[in-house]
Write a protein that holds these residues in place. Structure first.
Motif, PDB file in Angstrom:
ATOM      1  N   VAL A 194       0.756  -0.816  -0.112  1.00 34.91           N
ATOM      2  CA  VAL A 194       0.198   0.104  -0.284  1.00 34.91           C
ATOM      3  C   VAL A 194       1.600   1.386  -0.088  1.00 34.91           C
ATOM      4  O   VAL A 194       0.631   2.215  -0.656  1.00 34.91           O
ATOM      5  N   GLY A 195       1.971   1.520   0.641  1.00 41.90           N
ATOM      6  CA  GLY A 195       2.938   2.319   1.135  1.00 41.90           C
ATOM      7  C   GLY A 195       3.577   2.305  -0.550  1.00 41.90           C
ATOM      8  O   GLY A 195       3.410   3.832  -0.733  1.00 41.90           O
ATOM      9  N   ALA A 196       3.533   1.438  -1.002  1.00 40.55           N
ATOM     10  CA  ALA A 196       4.265   1.336  -2.909  1.00 40.55           C
ATOM     11  C   ALA A 196       3.889   1.903  -3.510  1.00 40.55           C
ATOM     12  O   ALA A 196       4.721   2.381  -4.289  1.00 40.55           O
ATOM     13  N   LEU A 197       2.619   2.398  -3.116  1.00 37.44           N
ATOM     14  CA  LEU A 197       1.613   2.526  -4.286  1.00 37.44           C
ATOM     15  C   LEU A 197       1.673   3.905  -4.642  1.00 37.44           C
ATOM     16  O   LEU A 197       0.769   4.580  -5.333  1.00 37.44           O
ATOM     17  N   ARG A 198       2.257   4.664  -3.418  1.00 40.71           N
ATOM     18  CA  ARG A 198       2.763   5.738  -3.285  1.00 40.71           C
ATOM     19  C   ARG A 198       4.099   5.908  -3.783  1.00 40.71           C
ATOM     20  O   ARG A 198       4.340   7.591  -3.674  1.00 40.71           O
ATOM     21  N   ASP A 199       4.476   5.739  -3.710  1.00 42.54           N
ATOM     22  CA  ASP A 199       5.702   5.921  -4.541  1.00 42.54           C
ATOM     23  C   ASP A 199       6.405   7.083  -5.472  1.00 42.54           C
ATOM     24  O   ASP A 199       5.574   6.706  -6.491  1.00 42.54           O
ATOM     25  N   ARG A 203       5.740   1.901  -8.514  1.00 47.15           N
ATOM     26  CA  ARG A 203       3.799   1.842  -8.408  1.00 47.15           C
ATOM     27  C   ARG A 203       3.238   0.387  -9.080  1.00 47.15           C
ATOM     28  O   ARG A 203       2.500  -0.037  -8.508  1.00 47.15           O
ATOM     29  N   ALA A 204       4.116   0.338  -9.862  1.00 48.63           N
ATOM     30  CA  ALA A 204       3.256  -0.265 -11.110  1.00 48.63           C
ATOM     31  C   ALA A 204       3.132  -2.102 -10.430  1.00 48.63           C
ATOM     32  O   ALA A 204       2.817  -3.100 -10.365  1.00 48.63           O
ATOM     33  N   ASN A 205       5.140  -1.901 -10.062  1.00 45.38           N
ATOM     34  CA  ASN A 205       4.954  -3.507  -9.257  1.00 45.38           C
ATOM     35  C   ASN A 205       4.174  -4.047  -8.524  1.00 45.38           C
ATOM     36  O   ASN A 205       3.850  -4.820  -7.933  1.00 45.38           O
ATOM     37  N   ALA A 206       3.868  -2.434  -6.872  1.00 42.32           N
ATOM     38  CA  ALA A 206       3.902  -2.985  -5.915  1.00 42.32           C
ATOM     39  C   ALA A 206       1.783  -3.465  -6.218  1.00 42.32           C
ATOM     40  O   ALA A 206       1.211  -4.157  -5.761  1.00 42.32           O
TER      41      ALA A 206
END
Length: 93
Positions: free
Chosen positions: A12-17, A23-26
């Motif tokens: 969820v945190g990585a979706l805001r990177d 973000r695509a990988n998350a």
């Protein structure tokens, strides 16, 4: 391979990177998990507005895990996406 549920909060945190590929990988990993927590849905919605086709596709795939009532309007909007792959995911949702 299955993504362990313990990875959920980090994803969820990585979706805001700031990096698109992160973000695509998350989003891709979230799409492979069984459940979609509420915090992930809003971040994934934001990802569907990104110019990157791969990120929008992975976000749409992950959002299929959300309740249909929560994503119906977004999926209808994605039917007009420039990417045929995103449109296909939205049509199938």
């Amino acid at each position: 391979a299955a993504v362990p549920a313990t990875a959920g909060p980090a994803l969820v945190g990585a979706l805001r990177d700031p990096e698109t590929q992160v973000r695509a990988n998350a989003a891709h990993a979230r799409a492979r998990m069984d459940e979609l927590p509420a915090g992930a849905a809003e971040a994934l919605r934001l990802c569907t507005t990104d110019p990157n086709d791969g990120l929008r596709l992975n976000a749409a795939l992950a959002l299929r895990k959300a309740a249909a009532a929560d994503t119906a309007d977004l999926m209808r909007h994605l039917l007009d996406d420039p990417s045929v792959r995103v449109r296909l995911v939205a049509a199938g949702a």
